[in-house]
Scaffold this motif. Sequence first.
Motif, PDB file in Angstrom:
ATOM      1  N   GLU A  82       0.692  -1.506  -0.010  1.00  0.00           N
ATOM      2  CA  GLU A  82       0.055   0.166   0.117  1.00  0.00           C
ATOM      3  C   GLU A  82       0.760   1.328  -0.103  1.00  0.00           C
ATOM      4  N   HIS A  83       1.986   1.319   0.781  1.00  0.00           N
ATOM      5  CA  HIS A  83       2.656   2.543   1.081  1.00  0.00           C
ATOM      6  C   HIS A  83       3.948   2.526   0.449  1.00  0.00           C
ATOM      7  N   TRP A  84       4.012   2.962  -0.934  1.00  0.00           N
ATOM      8  CA  TRP A  84       5.313   2.714  -1.659  1.00  0.00           C
ATOM      9  C   TRP A  84       6.688   3.658  -0.943  1.00  0.00           C
ATOM     10  N   PRO A  85       7.650   2.821  -0.909  1.00  0.00           N
ATOM     11  CA  PRO A  85       9.014   3.598  -0.174  1.00  0.00           C
ATOM     12  C   PRO A  85       9.661   4.293  -1.296  1.00  0.00           C
ATOM     13  N   LEU A  86      10.090   5.353  -1.132  1.00  0.00           N
ATOM     14  CA  LEU A  86      10.730   6.360  -2.099  1.00  0.00           C
ATOM     15  C   LEU A  86      11.885   6.888  -1.475  1.00  0.00           C
ATOM     16  N   THR A  87      13.012   7.397  -1.974  1.00  0.00           N
ATOM     17  CA  THR A  87      14.000   7.953  -1.743  1.00  0.00           C
ATOM     18  C   THR A  87      13.848   9.409  -1.685  1.00  0.00           C
ATOM     19  N   ASN A  88      14.558  10.289  -1.025  1.00  0.00           N
ATOM     20  CA  ASN A  88      14.301  11.628  -1.154  1.00  0.00           C
ATOM     21  C   ASN A  88      14.189  12.117  -2.589  1.00  0.00           C
ATOM     22  N   SER A  89      14.736  11.582  -3.386  1.00  0.00           N
ATOM     23  CA  SER A  89      14.856  12.155  -4.937  1.00  0.00           C
ATOM     24  C   SER A  89      13.592  11.736  -5.453  1.00  0.00           C
ATOM     25  N   GLY A  90      12.579  10.841  -4.944  1.00  0.00           N
ATOM     26  CA  GLY A  90      11.482  10.594  -5.381  1.00  0.00           C
ATOM     27  C   GLY A  90      11.596   9.195  -6.408  1.00  0.00           C
ATOM     28  N   LYS A  91      12.464   8.580  -6.321  1.00  0.00           N
ATOM     29  CA  LYS A  91      12.755   7.272  -6.887  1.00  0.00           C
ATOM     30  C   LYS A  91      12.251   6.171  -5.753  1.00  0.00           C
ATOM     31  N   THR A  92      12.098   4.979  -6.385  1.00  0.00           N
ATOM     32  CA  THR A  92      11.758   3.794  -5.774  1.00  0.00           C
ATOM     33  C   THR A  92      12.978   3.250  -4.829  1.00  0.00           C
ATOM     34  N   ASP A  93      12.674   3.119  -3.611  1.00  0.00           N
ATOM     35  CA  ASP A  93      13.626   2.770  -2.472  1.00  0.00           C
ATOM     36  C   ASP A  93      13.623   1.431  -2.560  1.00  0.00           C
ATOM     37  N   PHE A  94      14.613   0.692  -3.496  1.00  0.00           N
ATOM     38  CA  PHE A  94      14.889  -0.917  -3.671  1.00  0.00           C
ATOM     39  C   PHE A  94      15.378  -1.299  -2.327  1.00  0.00           C
ATOM     40  N   VAL A  95      16.184  -0.705  -1.675  1.00  0.00           N
ATOM     41  CA  VAL A  95      16.682  -1.308  -0.409  1.00  0.00           C
ATOM     42  C   VAL A  95      15.431  -1.474   0.517  1.00  0.00           C
ATOM     43  N   ALA A  96      14.777  -0.581   0.796  1.00  0.00           N
ATOM     44  CA  ALA A  96      13.563  -0.769   1.653  1.00  0.00           C
ATOM     45  C   ALA A  96      12.388  -1.703   1.236  1.00  0.00           C
ATOM     46  N   LEU A  97      12.180  -1.724  -0.145  1.00  0.00           N
ATOM     47  CA  LEU A  97      11.509  -2.922  -1.001  1.00  0.00           C
ATOM     48  C   LEU A  97      11.957  -4.151  -0.358  1.00  0.00           C
ATOM     49  N   GLU A  98      13.348  -4.411  -0.634  1.00  0.00           N
ATOM     50  CA  GLU A  98      13.847  -5.818  -0.399  1.00  0.00           C
ATOM     51  C   GLU A  98      13.731  -6.249   1.288  1.00  0.00           C
ATOM     52  N   ARG A  99      13.919  -5.246   1.922  1.00  0.00           N
ATOM     53  CA  ARG A  99      13.895  -5.400   3.506  1.00  0.00           C
ATOM     54  C   ARG A  99      12.478  -5.962   3.796  1.00  0.00           C
ATOM     55  N   TRP A 100      11.539  -4.890   3.079  1.00  0.00           N
ATOM     56  CA  TRP A 100       9.974  -5.327   3.359  1.00  0.00           C
ATOM     57  C   TRP A 100       9.543  -6.807   2.812  1.00  0.00           C
ATOM     58  N   LEU A 101      10.096  -7.179   1.637  1.00  0.00           N
ATOM     59  CA  LEU A 101       9.773  -8.473   0.980  1.00  0.00           C
ATOM     60  C   LEU A 101      10.207  -9.513   2.104  1.00  0.00           C
ATOM     61  N   ARG A 102      11.435  -9.587   2.719  1.00  0.00           N
ATOM     62  CA  ARG A 102      11.908 -10.424   3.605  1.00  0.00           C
ATOM     63  C   ARG A 102      11.231 -10.631   4.883  1.00  0.00           C
ATOM     64  N   VAL A 103      10.492  -9.633   5.252  1.00  0.00           N
ATOM     65  CA  VAL A 103       9.724  -9.584   6.165  1.00  0.00           C
ATOM     66  C   VAL A 103       8.504 -10.256   6.149  1.00  0.00           C
ATOM     67  N   VAL A 104       7.843  -9.999   4.851  1.00  0.00           N
ATOM     68  CA  VAL A 104       6.388 -10.642   4.454  1.00  0.00           C
ATOM     69  C   VAL A 104       6.939 -11.994   4.144  1.00  0.00           C
ATOM     70  N   GLN A 105       7.862 -12.325   3.354  1.00  0.00           N
ATOM     71  CA  GLN A 105       8.217 -13.786   3.167  1.00  0.00           C
ATOM     72  C   GLN A 105       8.582 -14.472   4.523  1.00  0.00           C
ATOM     73  N   ALA A 106       8.716 -13.903   5.533  1.00  0.00           N
ATOM     74  CA  ALA A 106       9.117 -14.718   6.599  1.00  0.00           C
ATOM     75  C   ALA A 106       7.484 -14.947   7.431  1.00  0.00           C
ATOM     76  N   GLY A 107       6.593 -14.192   7.017  1.00  0.00           N
ATOM     77  CA  GLY A 107       5.172 -14.445   7.592  1.00  0.00           C
ATOM     78  C   GLY A 107       4.961 -13.682   8.702  1.00  0.00           C
ATOM     79  N   ILE A 108       5.642 -12.420   8.796  1.00  0.00           N
ATOM     80  CA  ILE A 108       5.436 -11.717   9.978  1.00  0.00           C
ATOM     81  C   ILE A 108       4.873 -10.182   9.465  1.00  0.00           C
ATOM     82  N   GLY A 109       4.681 -10.257   8.035  1.00  0.00           N
ATOM     83  CA  GLY A 109       4.286  -8.791   7.542  1.00  0.00           C
ATOM     84  C   GLY A 109       2.785  -8.888   7.315  1.00  0.00           C
ATOM     85  N   PRO A 110       2.132  -7.796   7.178  1.00  0.00           N
ATOM     86  CA  PRO A 110       0.758  -7.631   6.995  1.00  0.00           C
ATOM     87  C   PRO A 110       0.229  -7.675   5.503  1.00  0.00           C
TER      88      PRO A 110
END
Length: 489
Positions: A455-483
């Motif tokens: 739902e809430h897309w992570p962006l860097t301060n320059s307005g680009k996708t923050d892939f580091v934050a996305l990968e971190r979120w994905l690891r949490v979701v795949q571990a079964g503890i993300g919403p």
Amino acid sequence: MGIDAGFVGATLTDWAVEQPDSVALHCQQRSIRWADLHRQVEHLAACLFRECGDHRAIALDLADPLRLVVAFLAVGRSGNRALVLDTAWPDAQRDEIERQTMPDLVLNTALFDQWLAATGQAGLAVPKPTADQPFYVGFTSGSTGMPKGYRRSHASWLASFDVSRALFALQPGDCVMAPGSLATSLHLYGVIQALHAGIGVVLVPQFRPRSVLQAIEEQGVTALYGTPTQIKLLLHSAERYAIAPAHTVRHLIISGAKWPDDTRQALRQPFPNAELTEFYGTSEMSFIALHNEQSRAPVGSVGRAVPGVEVRIGASASTPLATGERGRIWVRSALVFDGYECGGGDEIARDGDWLTVGDHGYLDKEGFLYLVGREKRMIVSSGLNLYPEEVEAWLVQHPAVTQAALLGVPDELRGYRIVAVIQTDETNVLTDSLRQHCRHRFPASQLPKDWYFLEHWPLTNSGKTDFVALERWLRVVQAGIGPDKAIPS
């Protein structure tokens, strides 16, 4: 008028004489006139030269954009180089950047105000910097890792100013806005290029779409720099709050990613009189390719090389590939950077006068350039090379998709398993629809195997996708503890 003076900001002397009482910088309720801007820059440059001499690294730790612009120009005028720190960095990241760059001085708000209020600098002669001196160290957005500090000379920006003047047709009387963090090169460049050309600038402390649209209307902004993400947010805000069209805006200058070809008409509602110019460039190489209403590029292309820039495709610049073949993008021009103050990577390489930063693409027979992705983001799955950017650009053409990212997840069978992360405004978007959309353009080997919705897309301060934050979120979701929701194929 000495537009092509030997250092960035040299023309402030002329503008202070020609239009002393006109507004050079405006930010909310504060303004600086041209005569005062010139006086403040010269005064602060004298303080810097007295304290540090020249050829030093001066870190700017200033959240206020008005102070930052004055300080940036003053550091260049004093013969030093400005390291523009991002005040939104986490403490650990900032500490690591300072450890790597070891600045000779950190200019913060307290020191800036103290020096600006000080007296006794008028008699100190500050030598004028030469064009080949480095004056700016910017930092990449860090969307895929730790930011890299790239170093630019006065000459490289002055050459870029020539390109801007020829292609954007901006002149005194215009009013420029670059509504984003000045810690990013696109926005800082737009502001400084305008001031160098005698054009007034409107600054905003933070990118809040509704406030930006209000400032555009109140200040009569005629030229707007932005990333596609920022412009999309302005479109959504204008529609949501029924904000009247901004008739004064005549130029939309977009960089950072490709603007979707099928949504160009949507710009006409909030900006009915604006001409859209898109350019592809990097922090290290400045302008590379460009297209606008007069030189429309084919669908999917970022345009032709700008005047004075040469482009080749190949494993090396000395062995270029044939038309239509994919490979590294090499650039030769007077606009490129000097080198890195910190960071860098294997994807950055030089071949004589040619430079690559790891972007891959191809040229068609008409000389139009097409991007396929970055070397650093390439995913090898089942022995095949996949450039995520190609699929991402196609996914956002789907009417239900607002943002898209492809990531590689380690997989024993394939090496990496391709997954997609999607942001959508619709509550019941079906993955079958997204898969079918991708099948129209890509083979099965390049299709995502799993689909995740965020739902809430992570962006860097320059307005680009923050892939580091996305990968971190994905690891949490795949571990079964993300919403958030994941749908495997």
